[in-house]
Design a protein around this motif. Structure first.
Motif, short mmCIF file in Angstrom:
data_model
loop_
_atom_site.label_atom_id
_atom_site.label_comp_id
_atom_site.label_asym_id
_atom_site.label_seq_id
_atom_site.Cartn_x
_atom_site.Cartn_y
_atom_site.Cartn_z
N LEU A 1 -2.12 -19.15 -18.28
CA LEU A 1 -3.04 -19.14 -17.14
C LEU A 1 -4.46 -19.38 -17.65
O LEU A 1 -4.99 -18.59 -18.41
CB LEU A 1 -2.99 -17.79 -16.42
CG LEU A 1 -1.87 -17.56 -15.40
CD1 LEU A 1 -2.03 -16.17 -14.79
CD2 LEU A 1 -1.86 -18.61 -14.33
N GLY A 2 -5.05 -20.48 -17.22
CA GLY A 2 -6.43 -20.76 -17.63
C GLY A 2 -6.54 -22.09 -18.34
O GLY A 2 -5.76 -22.38 -19.26
N GLY B 1 -9.61 -23.16 -19.68
CA GLY B 1 -10.84 -23.18 -20.47
C GLY B 1 -10.53 -23.37 -21.94
O GLY B 1 -9.39 -23.66 -22.33
N PRO B 2 -11.53 -23.21 -22.80
CA PRO B 2 -11.32 -23.42 -24.24
C PRO B 2 -10.19 -22.57 -24.82
O PRO B 2 -9.36 -23.09 -25.58
CB PRO B 2 -12.68 -23.04 -24.85
CG PRO B 2 -13.66 -23.33 -23.76
CD PRO B 2 -12.96 -22.96 -22.49
N ILE B 3 -10.14 -21.27 -24.50
CA ILE B 3 -9.11 -20.40 -25.07
C ILE B 3 -7.73 -20.84 -24.62
O ILE B 3 -6.79 -20.98 -25.42
CB ILE B 3 -9.36 -18.93 -24.69
CG1 ILE B 3 -10.69 -18.45 -25.27
CG2 ILE B 3 -8.22 -18.04 -25.19
CD1 ILE B 3 -11.09 -17.05 -24.81
N GLY B 4 -7.57 -21.08 -23.31
CA GLY B 4 -6.28 -21.50 -22.79
C GLY B 4 -5.82 -22.81 -23.39
O GLY B 4 -4.63 -22.97 -23.73
N CYS B 5 -6.72 -23.77 -23.56
CA CYS B 5 -6.35 -25.08 -24.12
C CYS B 5 -5.94 -24.96 -25.58
O CYS B 5 -4.95 -25.57 -26.00
CB CYS B 5 -7.52 -26.06 -23.96
SG CYS B 5 -7.82 -26.58 -22.26
N GLU B 6 -6.70 -24.21 -26.36
CA GLU B 6 -6.36 -24.05 -27.78
C GLU B 6 -4.98 -23.43 -27.95
O GLU B 6 -4.15 -23.91 -28.74
CB GLU B 6 -7.41 -23.18 -28.47
CG GLU B 6 -8.77 -23.86 -28.64
CD GLU B 6 -9.79 -22.96 -29.32
OE1 GLU B 6 -10.93 -23.41 -29.50
OE2 GLU B 6 -9.44 -21.81 -29.68
N THR C 1 3.65 -24.48 -20.03
CA THR C 1 3.08 -24.92 -18.75
C THR C 1 1.71 -24.26 -18.62
O THR C 1 1.58 -23.04 -18.69
CB THR C 1 3.96 -24.50 -17.57
OG1 THR C 1 5.26 -25.06 -17.73
CG2 THR C 1 3.36 -25.00 -16.25
N GLN C 2 0.70 -25.09 -18.45
CA GLN C 2 -0.67 -24.58 -18.33
C GLN C 2 -1.14 -24.71 -16.89
O GLN C 2 -1.09 -25.79 -16.31
CB GLN C 2 -1.62 -25.34 -19.27
CG GLN C 2 -3.03 -24.76 -19.32
CD GLN C 2 -3.90 -25.48 -20.35
OE1 GLN C 2 -3.55 -26.56 -20.83
NE2 GLN C 2 -5.03 -24.89 -20.68
N VAL C 3 -1.60 -23.60 -16.31
CA VAL C 3 -1.98 -23.55 -14.90
C VAL C 3 -3.49 -23.32 -14.81
O VAL C 3 -4.01 -22.32 -15.33
CB VAL C 3 -1.22 -22.44 -14.15
CG1 VAL C 3 -1.67 -22.38 -12.69
CG2 VAL C 3 0.29 -22.66 -14.25
N GLU C 4 -4.16 -24.23 -14.15
CA GLU C 4 -5.61 -24.12 -13.97
C GLU C 4 -5.96 -24.38 -12.51
O GLU C 4 -5.55 -25.39 -11.92
CB GLU C 4 -6.34 -25.12 -14.86
CG GLU C 4 -7.82 -25.30 -14.57
CD GLU C 4 -8.62 -24.00 -14.63
OE1 GLU C 4 -9.39 -23.75 -13.68
OE2 GLU C 4 -8.45 -23.23 -15.60
N CYS D 1 -2.37 -14.68 -20.22
CA CYS D 1 -3.58 -14.74 -19.39
C CYS D 1 -4.77 -15.13 -20.26
O CYS D 1 -5.14 -14.39 -21.18
CB CYS D 1 -3.85 -13.39 -18.72
SG CYS D 1 -2.68 -12.96 -17.44
N ALA D 2 -5.34 -16.28 -19.97
CA ALA D 2 -6.50 -16.76 -20.73
C ALA D 2 -7.50 -17.36 -19.76
O ALA D 2 -7.89 -18.53 -19.88
CB ALA D 2 -6.06 -17.78 -21.77
N VAL D 3 -7.90 -16.57 -18.78
CA VAL D 3 -8.79 -17.06 -17.72
C VAL D 3 -10.24 -16.63 -17.92
O VAL D 3 -11.04 -16.69 -17.00
CB VAL D 3 -8.28 -16.59 -16.34
CG1 VAL D 3 -6.97 -17.24 -15.99
CG2 VAL D 3 -8.15 -15.07 -16.28
N GLY D 4 -10.57 -16.20 -19.13
CA GLY D 4 -11.96 -15.82 -19.40
C GLY D 4 -12.08 -14.39 -19.88
O GLY D 4 -11.09 -13.66 -19.96
#
Length: 720
Positions: free
Chosen positions: A419-420, A422-427, A440-443, A507-510
């Motif tokens: 989930l997310g 941003g930079p953390i989620g993408c890495e 699966t990445q959800v943004e 969870c990597a939404v910030g």
């Protein structure tokens, strides 16, 4: 604009135009004052009331019309009428004139400005409603901003006219007295030798010292006000010079600086030394990224003339290596190291009891209270967990907890939802995909890495997709469910719900600042996502500072360390000099493959802020070293001032972009333009040549074509 406003505006323009066109401005000079001093003195002796009335009206007009010369007219008041009568006349004339300017600005501009910029001015209006009188008083008392600017700007706010008048009358009194007194001495100046008189020199010294003395007075009043309820609890003596709460990057640097200058400092940490960066963020994620990149290179070894191979590994071994890396770096941030540097390190939970006292619930049991002249709060941030229904039921990990949770797994998660975007989620999404997870990445936003330019987002999405990540942008997570024992995430896209089955949810939404448990609310320290500070990183209590993620506005380890210098130095030496935190050149990088690094403005921000710019772009696919390394993708994009080589911002996409950015960070920090980078020798063949070639592209676009045409003719002539 209605007819009345137009007429008033035309009258003002005509009057100001006449002032300069007819040369009336020559009457508002020190030379004219000296030349006419005897004549004015005679008029004052024969017609005192007429002279005083004429002077009063002139002063009101000059101030109301915001004409240059108010300073000379003020000095004239002292020279012509002496300190007593001069101060009386100037004080009321300046306040009346200022109020007229205030009302004129309000009549002509306030409605249009508020309607156009009302949302942006909402915070200013709230501040004016709450503390407007004191704010205006400080501006009047400390003449840093020209008074005519204050008159006009305050007219655009909701401040009441009577409040503006009496605060101006009171606030300008001290400064007016200094200037009128100087005028009394100028009136006695008959020769150049007179300039050495003690009285005149004293007046000029007062002019120079007044802003400093006024600032000190305002600070003293503010301190007295904010500390009033705590005054009985203020210690006579202090146990420490500085107490630092939190041993992440901000806290460690603050404590280090204090110890280096021989201050007595205590560092309090509730959990692990090194904070988020060492234990959960920068260090473990980069160790993971390196292992994942090597696995990716093995699968694509044919790019290097080798045979593609499926990497064989145990997931537990990969996770163990990450923990080994953390342990190898941990001594840099350890209790032992900082104790050796002269820092007292206490393990426990710190809470502010009053502005000078910290109570520490020690990890080993018991409590300890310490007092300090100054305190730095560097509590960091934690992952934000969205309030999704069913999330706790299905279970989840965050960028903090995954390192221990995944270390217990025998295999990489088969189906991972991130989930997310941003930079953390993408890495993390790319890394786990490269290690074999079905990711699966959800943004929710329309694209990944929303703060970057659209072309950067597109490249990031393409790169992740190439590694097998199913990137779902524009998808809103609604809830989590268990269906027949299987975990699912329900998302919505274009009004249609979709279910995504998973084994692990990340969870990597910030991240959000840690604000609770430190006594901030008990002391009334304002927080709004972060601890509110001024430009010196002070909270409402001048001896309590904040640095790092808890202070914002950036959540980077390097900015936390950067802020820590300002917080520590201001905390220890602020009585002599304070330094404003400088955010003019802040770099950052996202360590996906290819890396994305940026400093300063990108096109998206420049357009939002209405800043004119030129774009120069160099494709790394043309760079010799990148071609040799089979890394020939990405670009260097530089934004400059139109027609000039001054750098406004740089975005680099490509291998080692974070390292390549350093040259531009240095250039922007020290005001070096692209011509300087072009004139610097870069080793061949290196990736760093991309910076030089980007500068070359700018130079080529700004070549003096007309001059080159003449040079061509010169060479043609030389050939005969």
């Amino acid at each position: 604009m209605n007819v009345r406003k137009i007429l008033v505006l035309l009258a003002l323009v005509a009057t100001v135009g006449a002032f300069f066109a007819l040369g009336w401005n020559r009457y508002f000079s020190l030379e004219f004052l000296k030349e006419s001093q005897a004549r004015f003195a005679e008029l004052r002796a024969t017609q005192p009331l007429t002279m005083a009335a004429a002077y009063f009206v002139t002063y009101v007009a000059v101030t109301a019309l915001s004409l240059p010369g108010a300073t000379i007219v003020t000095l004239a008041g002292g020279a012509l009428f002496g300190l007593g009568w001069g101060l009386l006349l100037v004080s009321f004339a300046s306040s009346i004139g200022a109020t007229l300017a205030f009302l004129t600005a309000r009549f002509l501009l306030r409605d249009s400005v508020q309607s156009r910029f009302g949302q942006r001015l909402a915070e200013i209006n709230r501040g004016i409603d709450k503390d407007g009188a004191f704010y205006l008083f400080t501006l009047r008392l400390i003449p840093v901003v020209p008074f005519f600017v204050i008159n006009l700007l305050m007219g655009l706010t909701k401040m009441k006219a009577r409040t503006f008048y009496w605060v101006s009358q009171l606030g300008m009194l001290a400064g007016t007295a200094v200037y009128v007194n100087a005028g009394t001495q100028l009136g006695q100046l008959n020769s150049l030798q007179g300039i050495l008189s003690p009285a005149l020199l004293g007046s000029f010294v007062l002019l120079g010292l007044f802003p400093l003395m006024a600032r000190r007075l305002v600070e003293a009043v503010q301190k007295r006000k904010v500390y009033a309820r705590w005054a009985p609890q203020r210690p006579q003596r202090f146990d420490r010079n500085l107490i630092v709460i939190g041993a992440g990057a901000g806290g460690l640097v603050s404590a280090y600086i204090a110890a280096a200058v021989k201050a007595k400092v205590t560092l309090v940490e509730a959990h692990k030394m090194g904070g988020d960066c060492l234990n959960y963020g920068c260090v473990p994620s980069k160790a993971l990224i390196r292992s994942a990149k090597l696995a990716h290179q093995m699968r694509h070894a044919s790019r290097y003339g080798l045979s593609d191979a499926t990497p064989g590994f145990r997931f537990k071994a990969v996770m163990q290596r990450i923990h080994d890396v953390i342990q190898a770096i941990a001594p840099h941030d350890s209790v032992e190291r900082y104790t050796g540097l002269g820092v007292e390190v206490l393990q426990g939970y710190a809470k502010l009891v009053n502005p000078w006292t910290v109570e520490i619930a020690l990890t080993g049991g018991g409590t300890q209270r310490l007092t300090a002249r100054s305190i730095v709060i560097a509590a960091g941030a934690r992952p934000f967990v969205p309030p999704l229904p069913g999330l706790d039921d299905v279970g989840y990990v965050t960028s903090d907890t995954l390192w221990d949770a995944f270390a217990r797994l025998d295999e990489v998660p088969r189906r991972l939802v991130v989930l997310g975007g941003g930079p953390i989620g993408c890495e993390l999404a790319q890394s786990f995909a490269r290690l074999g997870a079905q990711v699966t990445q959800v943004e929710m936003a329309p694209r990944l890495m929303i703060r970057e330019d659209e072309e950067v987002s597109a490249l990031a999405k393409a790169s992740l997709a190439a590694d097998g990540v199913a990137v779902l942008t524009g998808h809103k997570a609604l809830r989590c469910e268990r269906v027949n024992g299987e975990k699912t995430l329900v998302v919505e896209h274009d009004g249609v719900e979709k279910r995504i089955a998973f084994d692990q949810l990340l969870c990597a939404v910030g991240r959000v600042a840690r604000l609770t448990g430190y006594g901030l609310e008990d002391l009334g320290i304002p927080t709004n996502r972060t601890v509110e500070t001024n430009e010196y990183l002070q909270t409402i209590y001048p001896n309590i500072f904040a640095a790092g993620d808890v202070a914002g506005p950036f959540q980077f380890t390097h900015t936390a360390a950067h802020q820590a210098w300002y917080a520590a130095v201001n905390a220890l030496f602020g009585d002599f000099r304070k330094f404003k935190a400088d955010y003019s050149v802040i770099p950052w990088a996202t360590f996906i493959d290819p890396e994305v690094a940026r400093v300063g403005l990108n096109e998206q921000e420049a357009k939002e802020k209405g800043i004119a710019y030129e774009v120069t772009k160099y494709g790394i696919d043309d760079l010799d070293r990148a071609i040799a390394d089979s890394e020939a993708h990405g670009f260097v994009k530089v934004l400059t001032v139109p027609g000039k080589d001054r750098i406004l911002g740089v975005t680099i996409v490509g291998t080692h972009a974070g390292d390549l950015l350093a040259e531009y960070v240095l250039a922007m920090k020290h005001g070096l333009g692209l011509n300087k980078i072009l004139g610097t020798i870069h080793t061949y063949p290196t990736l760093a040549e991309a910076n030089k070639y980007a500068a070359g592209e700018w130079k080529r676009a700004h070549a003096p074509q007309r001059l080159l045409q003449w040079v061509r003719k010169f060479h043609d002539w030389k050939r005969g």
